[in-house]
Design a protein around this motif. Sequence first.
Motif, PDB file in Angstrom:
ATOM      1  N   THR A  77       1.135  -0.693  -0.006  1.00 37.43           N
ATOM      2  CA  THR A  77       0.135   0.053   0.457  1.00 37.43           C
ATOM      3  C   THR A  77       1.198   1.499  -0.630  1.00 37.43           C
ATOM      4  OG1 THR A  77      -1.711   1.167   0.753  1.00 37.43           O
ATOM      5  CG2 THR A  77      -0.174   0.249   2.545  1.00 37.43           C
ATOM      6  N   THR A  78       0.460   2.219  -0.559  1.00 37.90           N
ATOM      7  CA  THR A  78       1.404   3.386  -0.767  1.00 37.90           C
ATOM      8  C   THR A  78       0.045   4.703  -0.900  1.00 37.90           C
ATOM      9  OG1 THR A  78       2.801   4.412  -1.998  1.00 37.90           O
ATOM     10  CG2 THR A  78       1.549   3.148  -3.162  1.00 37.90           C
ATOM     11  N   THR A  79       0.895   5.844  -0.664  1.00 41.88           N
ATOM     12  CA  THR A  79       0.152   7.417  -0.734  1.00 41.88           C
ATOM     13  C   THR A  79       1.161   7.938  -1.507  1.00 41.88           C
ATOM     14  OG1 THR A  79       1.453   8.217   1.201  1.00 41.88           O
ATOM     15  CG2 THR A  79      -0.576   7.180   1.306  1.00 41.88           C
ATOM     16  N   ASN A  80       2.328   7.327  -2.027  1.00 46.26           N
ATOM     17  CA  ASN A  80       3.241   7.639  -3.100  1.00 46.26           C
ATOM     18  C   ASN A  80       2.318   7.758  -4.763  1.00 46.26           C
ATOM     19  OD1 ASN A  80       4.856   7.380  -5.221  1.00 46.26           O
ATOM     20  ND2 ASN A  80       6.366   8.339  -3.602  1.00 46.26           N
ATOM     21  N   PRO A  81       2.829   9.567  -5.188  1.00 45.61           N
ATOM     22  CA  PRO A  81       2.172   9.865  -6.085  1.00 45.61           C
ATOM     23  C   PRO A  81       2.057   8.991  -7.598  1.00 45.61           C
ATOM     24  CG  PRO A  81       2.392  12.212  -5.289  1.00 45.61           C
ATOM     25  CD  PRO A  81       2.930  11.053  -4.544  1.00 45.61           C
ATOM     26  N   ASN A  83       3.578   6.188  -7.399  1.00 46.96           N
ATOM     27  CA  ASN A  83       3.130   4.313  -7.174  1.00 46.96           C
ATOM     28  C   ASN A  83       1.893   3.911  -7.606  1.00 46.96           C
ATOM     29  OD1 ASN A  83       5.949   3.631  -7.143  1.00 46.96           O
ATOM     30  ND2 ASN A  83       6.479   3.902  -4.735  1.00 46.96           N
ATOM     31  N   ALA A  84       1.282   5.094  -6.870  1.00 46.03           N
ATOM     32  CA  ALA A  84      -0.848   5.241  -6.055  1.00 46.03           C
ATOM     33  C   ALA A  84      -0.714   5.097  -7.724  1.00 46.03           C
ATOM     34  CB  ALA A  84      -1.125   5.859  -5.446  1.00 46.03           C
ATOM     35  N   PHE A  85      -0.633   5.576  -8.708  1.00 45.37           N
ATOM     36  CA  PHE A  85      -1.029   5.714  -9.933  1.00 45.37           C
ATOM     37  C   PHE A  85      -0.866   4.991 -10.408  1.00 45.37           C
ATOM     38  CE2 PHE A  85      -1.633   7.144 -14.173  1.00 45.37           C
ATOM     39  CZ  PHE A  85      -2.643   7.917 -14.099  1.00 45.37           C
ATOM     40  N   GLY A  86       0.098   3.841 -10.465  1.00 47.47           N
ATOM     41  CA  GLY A  86       1.137   2.609 -10.481  1.00 47.47           C
ATOM     42  C   GLY A  86      -0.094   1.521 -10.694  1.00 47.47           C
ATOM     43  N   PHE A  87      -0.052   1.769  -9.678  1.00 43.99           N
ATOM     44  CA  PHE A  87      -1.058   0.491  -8.646  1.00 43.99           C
ATOM     45  C   PHE A  87      -2.493   0.597  -9.453  1.00 43.99           C
ATOM     46  CE2 PHE A  87       1.085   0.241  -4.753  1.00 43.99           C
ATOM     47  CZ  PHE A  87       1.990  -0.370  -4.866  1.00 43.99           C
ATOM     48  N   LYS A  88      -3.261   1.749  -9.735  1.00 44.54           N
ATOM     49  CA  LYS A  88      -4.004   1.815  -9.878  1.00 44.54           C
ATOM     50  C   LYS A  88      -4.534   0.890 -11.315  1.00 44.54           C
ATOM     51  CE  LYS A  88      -6.601   4.627  -7.395  1.00 44.54           C
ATOM     52  NZ  LYS A  88      -7.481   6.545  -7.019  1.00 44.54           N
ATOM     53  N   LEU A  89      -2.895   1.413 -12.585  1.00 42.72           N
ATOM     54  CA  LEU A  89      -2.835   1.515 -14.020  1.00 42.72           C
ATOM     55  C   LEU A  89      -2.756  -0.275 -14.511  1.00 42.72           C
ATOM     56  CD1 LEU A  89      -0.136   3.980 -15.500  1.00 42.72           C
ATOM     57  CD2 LEU A  89      -2.838   3.587 -16.027  1.00 42.72           C
ATOM     58  N   GLN A  90      -2.154  -0.765 -13.770  1.00 40.27           N
ATOM     59  CA  GLN A  90      -1.300  -2.309 -13.182  1.00 40.27           C
ATOM     60  C   GLN A  90      -3.197  -3.082 -13.258  1.00 40.27           C
ATOM     61  OE1 GLN A  90       1.754  -2.408 -10.139  1.00 40.27           O
ATOM     62  NE2 GLN A  90       2.864  -3.428 -12.271  1.00 40.27           N
ATOM     63  N   GLN A  91      -3.278  -2.447 -12.153  1.00 33.61           N
ATOM     64  CA  GLN A  91      -4.955  -2.989 -12.019  1.00 33.61           C
ATOM     65  C   GLN A  91      -6.118  -3.070 -13.254  1.00 33.61           C
ATOM     66  OE1 GLN A  91      -6.195  -1.148  -7.664  1.00 33.61           O
ATOM     67  NE2 GLN A  91      -4.164  -2.273  -6.857  1.00 33.61           N
ATOM     68  N   GLY A  92      -5.390  -2.045 -13.779  1.00 33.61           N
ATOM     69  CA  GLY A  92      -6.867  -1.753 -14.773  1.00 33.61           C
ATOM     70  C   GLY A  92      -8.191  -0.844 -14.322  1.00 33.61           C
ATOM     71  N   SER A  93      -7.704  -0.403 -12.950  1.00 31.66           N
ATOM     72  CA  SER A  93      -8.721   0.702 -12.863  1.00 31.66           C
ATOM     73  C   SER A  93      -9.252   2.014 -12.813  1.00 31.66           C
ATOM     74  CB  SER A  93      -8.714  -0.031 -11.017  1.00 31.66           C
ATOM     75  OG  SER A  93      -7.543   0.508 -10.240  1.00 31.66           O
ATOM     76  N   ILE A  94      -8.180   1.931 -13.725  1.00 32.03           N
ATOM     77  CA  ILE A  94      -8.557   3.909 -13.843  1.00 32.03           C
ATOM     78  C   ILE A  94      -9.494   4.640 -14.202  1.00 32.03           C
ATOM     79  CG2 ILE A  94      -7.853   5.865 -14.976  1.00 32.03           C
ATOM     80  CD1 ILE A  94      -5.777   4.649 -13.437  1.00 32.03           C
ATOM     81  N   THR A  95      -9.944   5.604 -13.764  1.00 34.80           N
ATOM     82  CA  THR A  95     -10.752   5.917 -14.208  1.00 34.80           C
ATOM     83  C   THR A  95     -11.042   7.555 -14.623  1.00 34.80           C
ATOM     84  OG1 THR A  95     -11.971   7.173 -12.231  1.00 34.80           O
ATOM     85  CG2 THR A  95     -12.697   4.649 -12.631  1.00 34.80           C
ATOM     86  N   PRO A  96     -12.006   8.192 -15.337  1.00 34.10           N
ATOM     87  CA  PRO A  96     -12.069  10.312 -15.228  1.00 34.10           C
ATOM     88  C   PRO A  96     -11.316  10.669 -14.179  1.00 34.10           C
ATOM     89  CG  PRO A  96     -13.438   9.336 -16.850  1.00 34.10           C
ATOM     90  CD  PRO A  96     -12.758   7.954 -15.900  1.00 34.10           C
ATOM     91  N   ALA A  97     -12.349  10.605 -13.139  1.00 33.71           N
ATOM     92  CA  ALA A  97     -12.061  11.155 -11.561  1.00 33.71           C
ATOM     93  C   ALA A  97     -10.379  11.064 -11.078  1.00 33.71           C
ATOM     94  CB  ALA A  97     -12.536  10.675 -10.788  1.00 33.71           C
ATOM     95  N   ASP A  98      -9.799  10.177 -11.733  1.00 32.72           N
ATOM     96  CA  ASP A  98      -8.255   9.516 -11.411  1.00 32.72           C
ATOM     97  C   ASP A  98      -6.839  10.801 -12.051  1.00 32.72           C
ATOM     98  OD1 ASP A  98      -8.747   7.329  -9.420  1.00 32.72           O
ATOM     99  OD2 ASP A  98      -8.513   6.052 -10.985  1.00 32.72           O
ATOM    100  N   PHE A  99      -8.090  11.761 -12.916  1.00 31.82           N
ATOM    101  CA  PHE A  99      -7.312  12.808 -13.618  1.00 31.82           C
ATOM    102  C   PHE A  99      -7.009  14.024 -12.687  1.00 31.82           C
ATOM    103  CE2 PHE A  99      -7.100   9.422 -17.160  1.00 31.82           C
ATOM    104  CZ  PHE A  99      -5.693   9.259 -16.891  1.00 31.82           C
ATOM    105  N   ASN A 100      -7.933  14.007 -11.954  1.00 30.54           N
ATOM    106  CA  ASN A 100      -8.060  15.011 -10.886  1.00 30.54           C
ATOM    107  C   ASN A 100      -6.719  15.532 -10.492  1.00 30.54           C
ATOM    108  OD1 ASN A 100      -8.659  17.360  -9.225  1.00 30.54           O
ATOM    109  ND2 ASN A 100     -10.607  15.737  -8.451  1.00 30.54           N
ATOM    110  N   PRO A 101      -6.952  16.929 -10.644  1.00 31.54           N
ATOM    111  CA  PRO A 101      -4.629  17.211  -9.902  1.00 31.54           C
ATOM    112  C   PRO A 101      -5.243  16.974  -8.138  1.00 31.54           C
ATOM    113  CG  PRO A 101      -5.964  18.246 -11.519  1.00 31.54           C
ATOM    114  CD  PRO A 101      -6.564  17.183 -11.311  1.00 31.54           C
ATOM    115  N   GLU A 102      -5.502  16.965  -7.656  1.00 25.43           N
ATOM    116  CA  GLU A 102      -5.813  17.137  -6.483  1.00 25.43           C
ATOM    117  C   GLU A 102      -5.579  15.292  -5.900  1.00 25.43           C
ATOM    118  OE1 GLU A 102      -5.674  17.974  -2.269  1.00 25.43           O
ATOM    119  OE2 GLU A 102      -5.644  19.690  -3.798  1.00 25.43           O
ATOM    120  N   LEU A 103      -5.933  14.507  -6.355  1.00 26.74           N
ATOM    121  CA  LEU A 103      -5.898  13.034  -6.654  1.00 26.74           C
ATOM    122  C   LEU A 103      -4.553  12.539  -6.697  1.00 26.74           C
ATOM    123  CD1 LEU A 103      -9.691  12.056  -7.291  1.00 26.74           C
ATOM    124  CD2 LEU A 103      -8.604  12.532  -5.319  1.00 26.74           C
TER     125      LEU A 103
END
Length: 438
Positions: A77-81, A83-103
């Motif tokens: 588990t990570t809060t590193n920006p 790695n966190a985005f990479g985890f979601k990419l590997q899981q195939g779970s990216i949504t438009p909301a994930d591109f919110n700069p705040e997130l």
Amino acid sequence: MKPKMLFAVFIVLLFSSVSLSQSTVKHLSLREAIAAATSNNNAIKLSALDVQVAQTKLRQTDAIFLPQANFSYTAATTTNPLNAFGFKLQQGSITPADFNPELLNNPSATPDFSTKFELHQPLLNVDMLYQRKGAAKQVEMYQLLTNRTREYLYFETEKAYLQLQMAYNENKVLVETLVTSKAVYKSSKDYYKEGLIQKSDLLNAELQVMNIETQLKSSQSAILDVSDMLSILMGASAGTVYTIDSMSINNAFTEDSTDLLTDRSDFKAMEKGMESYDMMIKSSKMSYLPRLNAFASYQWNDKSMFGFNASSHFTGIQLQWNIFNGNRTKNTISQQRLEKEKLAKQLDQQKIEAQLQINKVRRQLSDASFVIKQQQLGIEQASEALRVLQNRYTNGLVKTTDVLMAQTQLTQQKIGHVRAVFNYNVAAASLHFLTTGK
């Protein structure tokens, strides 16, 4: 020998074996002793283990042909920006909301459960091929060393067997001498009672008997000692007393047998060691060449512990070339060459020393042959001298000390003959070991 004398010898032999009766008595032939020693001795077992270790090392080099497979399961588990985005990419779970700069800049704790299977397949590793050949040479080397160990045990067992033969023959001579010494003592005692000899003559005769009894006790202990030695050589427990075949002269080898065989097991073992160094040197040289290997992996990623929703694979071929490693390979080659040269010089020195040993044993064989002939002649002369003195002693014409001295001389000649035969047979066995290796 007169019937009464034969009976007396039998009685003395019977009582002299009382100390041996405390142990198990077993007949043992030379062939049986050698077979047991070359099968059960610990030195053979240790050499066999060396061969097995070398064979295991050879089997380790199978890795240059066979694939390597790995399986792993990783929870993170990570809060590193990134790695966190990479985890979601590997899981195939990216949504438009994930591109919110705040997130993207401040993600919450993102878990990832990764299951991975990896496969590595060697394709071309020339240096490892020569390492494998070097390991195969080492197996051959240890097999040859095991053969030489077996040959050495053959020689040591034969020598121990010859020592036991010598001990029994010396014991037989002393038993016969004790019988005749007691006969002389009995006659001296009768003559002393009749006033025909002085008390000093009677005491000398008694002292002769005591000396022979002391030597006989030592010879019986020698039989027990050598029997224990044979038991240890054969890998058996001590405590058994062995009876053996009669002693004879081994005429299989003569003093003219001087050839040093270059294919002796110990020489060939060192040659195999040099060949192993050749392979290792070639392996080091081949490490300058590139290596070619294939790899593949299959991976599952999910945010749930037991989820396997997203899968991916990764395959490829890798060409790896170690261009410069700080002269480590160059110096390794120099070291291996020096070690090979050292082994070659050791082999030359070992051959020179072996030839010197052969020359020495050849002279020992010649000397022992000469001594045997001299002792045989000495026995004949001493026997005749004792016979004459005993006849004259019966008629009161010589002193008791003259008979005792003649008897001692005959005993020494007989024991000297036994030892000469032993020395000849040991020299023949040594020559056999040094020239033929068996």
